[in-house]
Design an enzyme around this catalytic site. Structure first.
Site, mmCIF file in Angstrom:
data_model
loop_
_atom_site.group_PDB
_atom_site.id
_atom_site.type_symbol
_atom_site.label_atom_id
_atom_site.label_comp_id
_atom_site.label_asym_id
_atom_site.label_seq_id
_atom_site.Cartn_x
_atom_site.Cartn_y
_atom_site.Cartn_z
ATOM 1 N N GLU A 1 -2.095 2.891 -11.019
ATOM 2 C CA GLU A 1 -0.854 2.068 -10.422
ATOM 3 C C GLU A 1 -0.254 1.544 -11.703
ATOM 4 O OE1 GLU A 1 -2.285 -1.605 -8.757
ATOM 5 O OE2 GLU A 1 -0.794 -1.719 -7.341
ATOM 6 N N GLY B 1 -7.638 -6.072 -15.529
ATOM 7 C CA GLY B 1 -9.007 -6.265 -15.259
ATOM 8 C C GLY B 1 -9.894 -5.483 -14.406
ATOM 9 N N ALA B 2 -9.281 -4.799 -13.303
ATOM 10 C CA ALA B 2 -9.778 -3.899 -12.420
ATOM 11 C C ALA B 2 -8.992 -3.327 -11.653
ATOM 12 C CB ALA B 2 -10.918 -4.625 -11.436
ATOM 13 N N ASN C 1 -8.610 1.214 -6.808
ATOM 14 C CA ASN C 1 -8.867 2.771 -6.155
ATOM 15 C C ASN C 1 -9.682 2.745 -4.800
ATOM 16 O OD1 ASN C 1 -7.405 3.601 -8.890
ATOM 17 N ND2 ASN C 1 -9.273 3.116 -9.579
ATOM 18 N N GLU D 1 -10.723 -6.949 -5.633
ATOM 19 C CA GLU D 1 -10.428 -5.508 -5.245
ATOM 20 C C GLU D 1 -11.082 -5.049 -3.997
ATOM 21 O OE1 GLU D 1 -8.795 -4.336 -7.581
ATOM 22 O OE2 GLU D 1 -8.978 -5.927 -9.027
ATOM 23 N N GLU E 1 -0.876 -8.005 -3.887
ATOM 24 C CA GLU E 1 -1.611 -8.869 -4.787
ATOM 25 C C GLU E 1 -1.652 -10.259 -4.128
ATOM 26 O OE1 GLU E 1 -3.169 -7.669 -6.675
ATOM 27 O OE2 GLU E 1 -2.334 -5.639 -6.985
HETATM 28 ZN ZN ZN Z 1 -4.788 -6.826 -7.090
#
Ligand code: ZN
Length: 1012
Positions: A252, A387-388, A391, A424, A446
């Site tokens: 991403e 941060g993460a 997927n 996530e 987001e």
């Molecule tokens: Zn996010």
């Protein structure tokens, strides 16, 4: 690093570099290698001077591109068939395409790498074909770092076309063929590449028929790089000190194309199947569960095949080759959840496993749409830019965002783990199941995940007061950034990869979350939930735009018999940059409230978003909520629909507080009487107001000291307040015991300490803060006990006491530091930050070296992070310089951690000049390392320039960056410059008032002490 080093560390695995085992095992007939040969585009960012050699009997043209300073000179060598007919396809945008938002300058004629005209000018792909299915076979050789793959894409023609345009970056593509559904071959007559748009062009011998399906096959080669995006190499150290490598992905937003050629736009969803080669000592992971494994040859080389995925976007594909350990759990809703980590860290994985299992089930019920995959893996990656990353079914994390050790990890770091997991997992629905059609609506992903992370965390850890914490974690940072002219609307047009990277920012995340929280405040959670369910069901496995969400919410409100123009209301918040300041007066029960855009900086800078926003004229639909002294528990609401309003309240009302709980994304200012009445409430009976309301008053008061109203340039001071209002308001803090108001107050008070750094009032400001916190310092003490919020508060109050020069606090921290260093006495987790920082700040070179040793030897990510922060506290210029230089050496400080070091050093008054100097001196290297990733380059610019407060500094920053291409950092630079201007302005307006007020207050205070 050499391949041999890699090999010797791979647990004795046999090296292999023979790719002959790769074959396309697609059940259809093999396509013959394309006669037109292959082409090369290798940017060689990490391999100075790398040259690709051609082996085909083709004309060859070489284009040399020079890249930024020290690193790169890469040769781009392209091969093409001479004399082949021009493709008739002209690359004209199809109807509807021109309506796509684009910021690109009008294109000049694009030239392909072979010098020919590249017949497609848009950075977006055309709509003529879309992929249905990708079959990927990939062989990453961790020894040679070479990656070779075969790809079969089934696609369908949406429109008639004689060309296919697909994304590819830094890949060598060969052997491309196209077949129709009867498996007869369609010649690919032209193959061109245009690196600026990362596109490949396949000109065809015949027209693809609308509605027909085709099969594109190709081979590709690439490299595993030591970067943070695409398919890249990371490493960790075993307990025995051995370095082990893993190959992992981060796509991403636009890096899937660097791993395999693909239609790399989020709405172009397809199913994926993966087969991947590995050493026998390793295993592999993919979005879906493993289907089968087979040995390929006598060397032991293995191939893993995975189940076919659901329809998904390219940026969500992930695959990993590693030799980690894992822990697994089956959730109540029957999903297999696993956490993967290096063996030395696996004991820290249980908390994440418990949280992930719990939150996944919670979301399942909350959304009413079951999690669609059979498994969910969470894996810690030692080198990770963000941060993460969400997927689908295989979430990758920075180690500090996944690992938790109850003995060593602080409550703050623990909360970070839970919140990131909740974020996530929310994406598995918001983003993965339903994806934004294009990056302009990134906030749909987001903003929602940032909103939901709070609900998920709150459900898993109900004692953490996440609703209150939302203010300081999301709302306040968003309001801060959005008060700059250099902010941007939530829904914002973006086209090229740099623009896309640049909107992964506080606006998309925090403002997005804040306006959803505001929406929830007037809709109620049940309606919001029902609307979300409708939205997810309507668009599952597909993509959506912001309006689709408003449609779903409008439908459910209508069903309930209400009519709310959700789109009309929310457009004012998503399409315009900024937010309103509501100015209110109360006289004899008569309230007037007016709205204007709030900007902190006076300087007349043109708003770059102006042309887009003018239609709404910076007016908003504001849900104006309030409580009064006559009914402090009863929140009332009035709508300000693009306008100002007046209304009546009972005459006996002494005070009125607007924006109850600060659920609305706006600020409020009062007339003098209004502020005084509220200050009086805080001083006499602050608990009449909720902690969130106390925090919101503090946050508004300190911010309004700086600001101006957008539409009244003649009334520069209108709507802003005198600095003494904020100072007077903070006088209630000795009675404040809650975390949220304190966190807000300390943030603002210490920002004033920074602003006063070069002025005589600096010392008085610290002394003033001491008078506010000292009673709490005594009350709170050094025992790491109490609720989660009490622990968070203790950590901040102790640090504030040290920062204010409280001798007792400094001595106690030093005592604990010495005991830790000399006798290995463990420091309680929430006390560690202050102990380590103080120990280094007032310590010796040996103390610093001890921390460096712990940083290098610890297997606890939260401890390593604390060491990075503590070492930045040194007051030894030589150590500071050395530390900064370590950031340029990835064997000392991993690139993912450079940002932490620069940020912490910049906060240290003794380090900020060195940090800025270092960034300037090594800009080409920094830019090459971080220039393409989300978050980093902008954050670096902001961190090192944020302490600057003078015109001289402003001039330096402006002149350094003039003419420098900073890619995704462009907007961050504009924000950084505006922030420095704001600091200069703060001095002009407030320095005298603040200096004088502190003098008077402190002399009164000391004379009272003398009298007593
Ligand atoms: Zn996010």
């Amino acid at each position: 690093m050499t391949d041999n080093t890699v090999m010797s560390n791979l647990n004795g695995a046999t090296p292999h570099s023979n790719y002959s085992t790769i074959t396309a095992t697609d059940d259809s007939s093999e396509g013959s290698p394309n006669e037109s040969g292959f082409m090369v585009n290798k940017r060689a960012m990490y391999e100075p001077g790398a040259v690709m050699v051609c082996s085909q009997k083709r004309a060859c043209c070489v284009v040399t591109l020079s890249f930024v300073a020290i690193i790169a000179v890469a040769l781009i060598v392209a091969f093409t068939k001479p004399g082949c007919p021009e493709a008739t396809y002209t690359g004209e945008p199809i109807p509807g395409l021109s309506s796509r938002p684009t910021n690109s300058p009008p294109p000049t004629v694009p030239t392909a790498t072979n010098g020919e005209e590249f017949p497609w000018t848009d950075v977006r792909l055309p709509f003529h074909v879309r992929p249905l299915f990708y079959d990927i076979i990939i062989h990453p050789n961790i020894t040679t770092r070479h990656v070779r793959g075969n790809l079969t894409i089934k696609l369908t023609a949406i429109e008639e076309t004689r060309a296919i345009i697909i994304h590819g970056r830094d890949l060598k593509v060969a052997n491309y063929t196209l077949h129709n559904k009867y498996e007869s071959q369609i010649a690919i007559e032209k193959f061109l590449e245009y690196p600026p748009h990362q596109q490949l062009y396949l000109g065809l011998s015949e027209i693809l028929r609308r509605g027909s399906n085709y099969t594109l096959r190709l081979g590709f080669e690439g490299h595993l790089k030591e970067g943070l995006e695409g398919f890249y190499l990371s490493s960790y150290i075993t307990a025995e000190g051995e370095k082990r490598y893993i190959a992992t992905t981060h796509f991403e937003p636009t890096s899937a194309r660097a791993a395999f050629p693909c239609f790399d736009e989020p709405h172009l969803k397809a199913k994926f199947r993966l087969r991947i080669y590995r050493e026998p000592s390793q295993f592999t992971l993919f979005n879906m569960p493993l289907k089968s494994s087979a040995q390929v040859d006598k060397s032991g080389l293995m191939i893993d095949e995975f189940q076919e995925s659901k329809e998904m976007s390219t940026y969500l594909v992930a695959f990993i080759v590693c030799d980690y350990e894992h822990v697994t759990n089956i959730t109540e809703h029957n999903v297999a959840v696993s956490v993967y980590a290096p063996p030395t860290m696996i004991s820290q994985a249980n908390y994440a496993l418990r949280m992930a299992s719990h939150i996944l089930d919670f979301y399942d019920s909350f959304f009413g749409v079951p999690y669609p995959l059979p498994k969910q893996d969470l894996i810690a990656i030692p080198d990770f830019g963000a941060g993460a990353m969400e997927n689908w079914g295989l979430i990758t994390y920075r180690e500090t965002a996944l690992m938790y050790d109850p003995v060593h990890t602080s409550s703050e770091a623990q909360q970070r783990v839970t919140v990131v997991i909740a974020h996530e997992l929310a994406h598995q629905w918001f983003g993965n199941l339903v994806t934004m059609s294009w990056w302009s609506d990134l906030w749909l992903n987001e903003g929602f995940a940032s909103f939901m992370e709070n609900l998920g965390t709150d459900n898993a850890e109900p004692g953490w007061a996440m609703q209150e914490q939302f203010l300081v974690q999301k709302m306040h940072p968003a309001l801060d950034l959005d008060a700059l002219v250099a902010s941007h609307p939530i829904s914002t047009p973006v086209s090229d990869p740099a623009q896309i990277e640049s909107i992964f920012d506080t606006i998309s995340y925090n403002k997005g979350a804040s306006i959803i929280s505001m929406l929830e405040s007037f809709l109620g959670r049940d309606l919001l939930k029902e609307g979300l369910r409708l939205y997810l069901e309507a668009h599952e496995f597909g993509s959506a735009e912001t309006d689709d969400l408003w449609d779903a919410l409008t439908k459910v409100t209508k069903k309930q018999g209400h009519f709310l123009d959700i789109k009309g209301i929310m457009d004012t918040w998503t399409l315009q940059a900024g937010f309103p300041l509501i100015s209110v007066t109360l006289q004899d029960g008569h309230v007037t409230a007016s709205q204007s855009r709030f900007l902190v900086c006076e300087e007349n800078v043109t708003d770059p978003n102006e042309p887009l926003n003018i239609t709404m004229g910076y007016k908003w639909h504001v849900p104006l909520t309030y409580i009064t002294s006559s009914a402090p528990d009863k929140s009332e609401i009035y709508w300000m629909n693009l306008t100002d309003i007046e209304f009546l309240v009972p005459r006996e009302v002494d005070w009125i507080k607007f924006n109850v709980g600060q659920r609305g994304f706006y600020r409020v200012t009062y007339d003098d009487a209004g502020w005084n009445a509220l200050i009086n409430v805080l001083l006499t009976d602050h608990e009449v107001l909720l902690p969130a309301d106390r925090a919101s008053l503090i946050d508004d008061a300190f911010t309004l000291v700086k600001g101006r109203l957008y539409d009244s340039p003649t009334l520069v001071q209108a709507g802003t307040i005198n600095a003494t209002v904020a100072l007077k308001l903070s006088l209630y803090l000795p009675n404040e015991t809650r975390y949220i108001p304190w966190h807000t107050a300390l943030r603002h008070l210490f920002s004033w300490v920074e602003l006063l750094f070069n002025y005589p009032a600096h010392k008085n400001m610290l002394e003033f803060i001491s008078t506010l916190i000292n009673p709490h310092y005594e009350r709170i003490g050094w025992n790491d006990t109490g609720t989660h919020l009490e622990r968070l508060l203790r950590s901040e109050v102790l640090m504030a006491a040290v920062d204010c020069g409280n001798v007792n606090a400094i001595q106690e921290a030093q005592r604990q530091f010495s005991a830790w260093r000399a006798k290995n006495e463990s420091v309680p987790p929430n006390i560690r930050s202050v102990v380590y920082k103080t120990g280094v700040r007032y310590g010796t070179e040996e103390d610093w070296r001890h921390c460096w040793h712990v940083y290098n030897s610890s297997s606890i990510p939260s401890e390593k992070r604390l060491m990075l922060q503590a070492m930045a506290q040194t007051r030894d210029p030589w150590l500071m310089q050395q530390y900064l230089e370590y950031t340029l050496d990835s064997s000392k400080i991993r690139p993912q951690d450079v940002m932490i070091v620069l940020k912490e050093v910049s906060k240290n008054p003794g380090g900020r000049v060195s940090a800025w100097r270092m960034v300037r001196q090594h800009w080409p290297q920094i830019s090459q390392l971080f220039g393409h990733g989300s978050f980093t380059i902008g954050a670096i610019i902001k961190s090192v320039t944020s302490p600057f407060t003078s015109s001289f500094d402003l001039g330096e920053v402006e002149s350094f960056f003039e003419g420098v291409d900073i890619g995704p950092g462009e907007r961050a630079l504009a924000q950084a410059l505006e922030t420095i201007r704001l600091h200069i302005q703060w001095h002009q307006h407030n320095l005298d008032d603040v200096t004088q007020w502190l003098d008077t207050y402190l002399s009164k205070d000391s004379s009272e002490d003398d009298e007593s």
